[in-house]
Write a protein that holds these residues in place. Structure first.
Motif, PDB file in Angstrom:
ATOM      1  N   LEU A   1       0.931   7.570  -6.127  1.00 43.49           N
ATOM      2  CA  LEU A   1      -0.655   8.283  -6.708  1.00 43.49           C
ATOM      3  C   LEU A   1       0.182   9.560  -6.093  1.00 43.49           C
ATOM      4  O   LEU A   1      -0.356  10.774  -6.755  1.00 43.49           O
ATOM      5  CB  LEU A   1      -1.570   7.702  -5.951  1.00 43.49           C
ATOM      6  CG  LEU A   1      -2.268   6.090  -6.336  1.00 43.49           C
ATOM      7  CD1 LEU A   1      -2.757   5.707  -5.846  1.00 43.49           C
ATOM      8  CD2 LEU A   1      -2.733   6.659  -8.044  1.00 43.49           C
ATOM      9  N   ASN A   2       0.134   9.625  -4.280  1.00 47.73           N
ATOM     10  CA  ASN A   2       0.666  11.031  -4.448  1.00 47.73           C
ATOM     11  C   ASN A   2       1.941  11.548  -5.219  1.00 47.73           C
ATOM     12  O   ASN A   2       1.801  12.900  -4.317  1.00 47.73           O
ATOM     13  CB  ASN A   2       0.238  11.113  -2.594  1.00 47.73           C
ATOM     14  CG  ASN A   2      -1.142  10.469  -2.325  1.00 47.73           C
ATOM     15  OD1 ASN A   2      -1.572  10.576  -2.190  1.00 47.73           O
ATOM     16  ND2 ASN A   2       0.183   9.735  -0.926  1.00 47.73           N
TER      17      ASN A   2
ATOM     18  N   CYS B   1      -8.677  -0.024  -0.292  1.00 42.14           N
ATOM     19  CA  CYS B   1      -9.575   1.269  -0.364  1.00 42.14           C
ATOM     20  C   CYS B   1      -9.359   2.198   0.353  1.00 42.14           C
ATOM     21  O   CYS B   1      -9.702   3.125  -0.324  1.00 42.14           O
ATOM     22  CB  CYS B   1     -10.271   0.164  -1.133  1.00 42.14           C
ATOM     23  SG  CYS B   1     -10.644  -1.044  -1.891  1.00 42.14           S
TER      24      CYS B   1
ATOM     25  N   LEU C   1       2.128   2.180  -3.695  1.00 36.31           N
ATOM     26  CA  LEU C   1       1.144   2.531  -4.517  1.00 36.31           C
ATOM     27  C   LEU C   1       1.306   4.195  -4.662  1.00 36.31           C
ATOM     28  O   LEU C   1       1.218   5.306  -5.055  1.00 36.31           O
ATOM     29  CB  LEU C   1      -0.470   1.226  -4.342  1.00 36.31           C
ATOM     30  CG  LEU C   1      -1.054   2.441  -4.885  1.00 36.31           C
ATOM     31  CD1 LEU C   1      -0.672   2.128  -6.577  1.00 36.31           C
ATOM     32  CD2 LEU C   1      -2.353   0.922  -4.516  1.00 36.31           C
ATOM     33  N   LEU C   2       0.290   4.128  -3.177  1.00 41.13           N
ATOM     34  CA  LEU C   2       0.237   5.745  -2.168  1.00 41.13           C
ATOM     35  C   LEU C   2       1.327   6.846  -2.491  1.00 41.13           C
ATOM     36  O   LEU C   2       1.434   7.786  -2.979  1.00 41.13           O
ATOM     37  CB  LEU C   2      -0.170   5.764  -0.808  1.00 41.13           C
ATOM     38  CG  LEU C   2      -1.136   5.018  -0.352  1.00 41.13           C
ATOM     39  CD1 LEU C   2      -1.182   4.915   0.916  1.00 41.13           C
ATOM     40  CD2 LEU C   2      -2.710   5.318  -1.225  1.00 41.13           C
TER      41      LEU C   2
ATOM     42  N   ILE D   1     -11.527   5.488  -6.422  1.00 44.45           N
ATOM     43  CA  ILE D   1     -11.730   4.355  -6.715  1.00 44.45           C
ATOM     44  C   ILE D   1     -12.746   4.119  -7.627  1.00 44.45           C
ATOM     45  O   ILE D   1     -13.901   4.393  -7.046  1.00 44.45           O
ATOM     46  CB  ILE D   1     -11.597   3.449  -5.366  1.00 44.45           C
ATOM     47  CG1 ILE D   1     -12.708   3.190  -4.891  1.00 44.45           C
ATOM     48  CG2 ILE D   1     -10.207   3.649  -4.959  1.00 44.45           C
ATOM     49  CD1 ILE D   1     -12.710   2.281  -3.674  1.00 44.45           C
TER      50      ILE D   1
ATOM     51  N   GLN E   1      -7.217   3.663   2.227  1.00 48.39           N
ATOM     52  CA  GLN E   1      -6.194   4.548   2.224  1.00 48.39           C
ATOM     53  C   GLN E   1      -5.991   4.980   1.281  1.00 48.39           C
ATOM     54  O   GLN E   1      -5.534   6.653   1.546  1.00 48.39           O
ATOM     55  CB  GLN E   1      -5.538   3.730   2.562  1.00 48.39           C
ATOM     56  CG  GLN E   1      -4.522   2.889   3.881  1.00 48.39           C
ATOM     57  CD  GLN E   1      -3.543   2.372   4.296  1.00 48.39           C
ATOM     58  OE1 GLN E   1      -2.266   2.603   4.234  1.00 48.39           O
ATOM     59  NE2 GLN E   1      -3.750   1.071   4.502  1.00 48.39           N
ATOM     60  N   VAL E   2      -6.530   4.333  -0.195  1.00 41.25           N
ATOM     61  CA  VAL E   2      -6.710   5.458  -1.525  1.00 41.25           C
ATOM     62  C   VAL E   2      -7.844   5.993  -1.083  1.00 41.25           C
ATOM     63  O   VAL E   2      -7.257   6.785  -1.820  1.00 41.25           O
ATOM     64  CB  VAL E   2      -5.591   4.319  -2.515  1.00 41.25           C
ATOM     65  CG1 VAL E   2      -6.766   4.732  -3.442  1.00 41.25           C
ATOM     66  CG2 VAL E   2      -5.174   3.226  -2.628  1.00 41.25           C
ATOM     67  N   THR E   3      -7.904   6.021  -0.830  1.00 37.66           N
ATOM     68  CA  THR E   3      -9.794   7.009  -1.092  1.00 37.66           C
ATOM     69  C   THR E   3      -9.735   7.617   0.474  1.00 37.66           C
ATOM     70  O   THR E   3     -10.318   9.084  -0.263  1.00 37.66           O
ATOM     71  CB  THR E   3     -10.985   6.675  -1.166  1.00 37.66           C
ATOM     72  OG1 THR E   3     -10.952   5.884   0.745  1.00 37.66           O
ATOM     73  CG2 THR E   3     -11.344   5.405  -1.791  1.00 37.66           C
TER      74      THR E   3
ATOM     75  N   HIS F   1      -8.230   9.916  -2.604  1.00 34.84           N
ATOM     76  CA  HIS F   1      -8.054  10.049  -4.612  1.00 34.84           C
ATOM     77  C   HIS F   1     -10.166   9.099  -4.149  1.00 34.84           C
ATOM     78  O   HIS F   1      -9.869   9.063  -3.182  1.00 34.84           O
ATOM     79  CB  HIS F   1      -7.503   8.978  -5.094  1.00 34.84           C
ATOM     80  CG  HIS F   1      -5.929   9.303  -4.600  1.00 34.84           C
ATOM     81  ND1 HIS F   1      -5.153  10.470  -5.662  1.00 34.84           N
ATOM     82  CD2 HIS F   1      -5.042   9.261  -4.346  1.00 34.84           C
ATOM     83  CE1 HIS F   1      -4.164  10.793  -5.361  1.00 34.84           C
ATOM     84  NE2 HIS F   1      -3.684   9.581  -4.549  1.00 34.84           N
TER      85      HIS F   1
ATOM     86  N   THR G   1       0.461  -1.381  -0.202  1.00 30.55           N
ATOM     87  CA  THR G   1       0.096   0.285  -0.273  1.00 30.55           C
ATOM     88  C   THR G   1       0.963   1.102  -0.299  1.00 30.55           C
ATOM     89  O   THR G   1       0.224   2.272  -0.800  1.00 30.55           O
ATOM     90  CB  THR G   1      -0.730   0.068   1.309  1.00 30.55           C
ATOM     91  OG1 THR G   1      -1.584  -1.239   0.813  1.00 30.55           O
ATOM     92  CG2 THR G   1      -1.817   0.984   0.633  1.00 30.55           C
TER      93      THR G   1
ATOM     94  N   VAL H   1      -8.844   5.921  -9.224  1.00 34.60           N
ATOM     95  CA  VAL H   1      -7.913   4.531  -9.607  1.00 34.60           C
ATOM     96  C   VAL H   1      -8.871   3.197  -9.630  1.00 34.60           C
ATOM     97  O   VAL H   1     -10.014   2.410  -8.382  1.00 34.60           O
ATOM     98  CB  VAL H   1      -7.169   4.292  -7.931  1.00 34.60           C
ATOM     99  CG1 VAL H   1      -6.495   3.105  -8.455  1.00 34.60           C
ATOM    100  CG2 VAL H   1      -6.009   4.868  -7.711  1.00 34.60           C
TER     101      VAL H   1
END
Length: 380
Positions: A34-35, A60, A30-31, A69, A62-64, A67, A27, A43
């Motif tokens: 993205l960041n 999900c 990936l972050l 999804i 953490q990504v949201t 960002h 994670t 995503v």
């Protein structure tokens, strides 16, 4: 996310592996990717089946935080779906694209489970699109399935089958009955396969594909490697010409079309949704802006053939072939129609519609490189 899946759909183009996922992308990695791109991403989580990914709901969550999804899922893993509904804000989820795959679900006696999981998410406020792949084998049961799920509060959206069945290409060769089904779902026209070769596209810039190991590709169709999120990624500075013949995904949202090409796309969408009159008019509008758009000429010829006007179809195929003689499809269609006229009988073969949005961008060398036959006059 993964190629692994707990379903084994006969029409799936991925291996049917339901093994443990090893070496998932962390994670944090990936972050960081993205960041650090100074952008807010949408995503798309797809597979395989993303809900079998290790700690998927936590990922999900953490990504949201920064960002948005979207999730493509078969909606089969009830525990994870209930957890997702509790922990993820619907305001951060563009949509959940739920694939019905009715035959696989019936094998598992899991139709009630699908309905329950749908309502778990819908009641929590998520936008869910339930898609039904309209494989030719599913034609006879589609209406009954739609009615059954409607009674259970689940709306169904048909999705085109893109592939070969009984030696025919789909969705180009759908029956009139299936086309009439799509007539009520005009958005399905965006799901056709298009050939955008030579057309400027923002894929690789504002739309990219990440493989399970972190490799970044320009898009699902163009597998040009732009880097890996474990090391370095260099995105394109802007739109660049498409370099492949088959766009299987979202290219229609990222290509820069001229007026002729815009009308051609409209014609293809109308063709899929069963409106031959609208499709023919759109292809004629294509020719208003580009009189040498050979794909439009070819496709109007397809309608002439289907209406029994073989002489007109022949003229159109001849015209298309004279403009771009290196495109094998036109010569193939011309041979079929000439056989029909000379033998005065129904040919077992049918002329094929052209998906080429910018035929002027093709070359004879390209067709040789891709192993496709070209007319003898074009060989060197």
């Amino acid at each position: 996310m993964t190629r692994n899946c707990n379903f084994q759909c006969s029409y799936c183009y991925f291996p049917h592996t339901n093994g443990k996922i090893t070496d998932p992308v962390s994670t944090d990695t990936l972050l960081d990717f993205l960041n650090n791109k100074n952008a807010r991403w949408l995503v798309g989580m797809t597979g395989g089946e993303p809900f079998i990914y290790p700690d998927f709901v936590s990922l999900c969550e953490q990504v949201t935080q920064n960002h948005y999804i979207g999730v493509d899922t078969n909606l089969s893993l009830s525990t994870q779906i209930a957890d997702f509904a509790k922990r993820i804000s619907p305001s951060r989820v563009n949509d959940i694209y739920a694939s019905l795959h009715i035959e696989e679900r019936e094998k598992r006696n899991a139709v009630p489970q699908f309905i329950e999981n749908y309502h778990t998410l819908a009641d929590a406020g998520f936008t869910i699109k339930v898609n039904y792949v309209l494989h030719p084998l599913m034609e006879d049961r589609y209406a009954a399935d739609v009615e059954f799920f409607k009674k259970n509060g689940v709306p169904i959206t048909p999705r085109p089958f893109k592939g070969i069945y009984n030696s025919l290409k789909y969705p180009q060769n759908y029956s009139a009955n299936i086309k009439s089904i799509f007539a009520s779902h005009p958005g399905a026209g965006t799901k056709m396969v298009f050939n955008f070769r030579g057309v400027d596209c923002k894929s690789g810039h504002s739309f990219i594909r990440m493989e399970p190991d972190g490799t970044i590709l320009r898009c699902p169709g163009d597998r040009t490697v732009l880097g890996n999120i474990h090391n370095d990624v260099s995105l394109n500075a802007g739109a660049t010409p498409c370099a492949v013949d088959r766009c299987p995904c979202q290219g229609i949202n990222y290509v820069d079309l001229n007026p002729a090409e815009g009308w051609f796309i409209e014609g293809m969408r109308s063709f899929l949704t069963g409106s031959e009159k609208n499709a023919a008019n759109a292809f004629r509008q294509t020719l208003v802006y580009d009189s040498e758009h050979s794909s439009a000429l070819n496709n109007i010829g397809i309608f002439a053939h289907s209406n029994g006007d073989y002489a007109h179809a022949k003229r159109l195929f001849e015209h298309a072939n004279s403009i771009h003689p290196h495109i094998p499809l036109y010569k193939q269609n011309l041979a079929i129609i000439e056989d029909l006229i000379s033998e005065q009988r129904l040919s077992p073969d049918h002329p094929e519609i052209s998906e080429i949005v910018r035929p002027s961008a093709t070359t004879a060398e390209h067709f040789v490189a891709t192993g496709q036959a070209i007319p003898l006059s074009e060989e060197k």
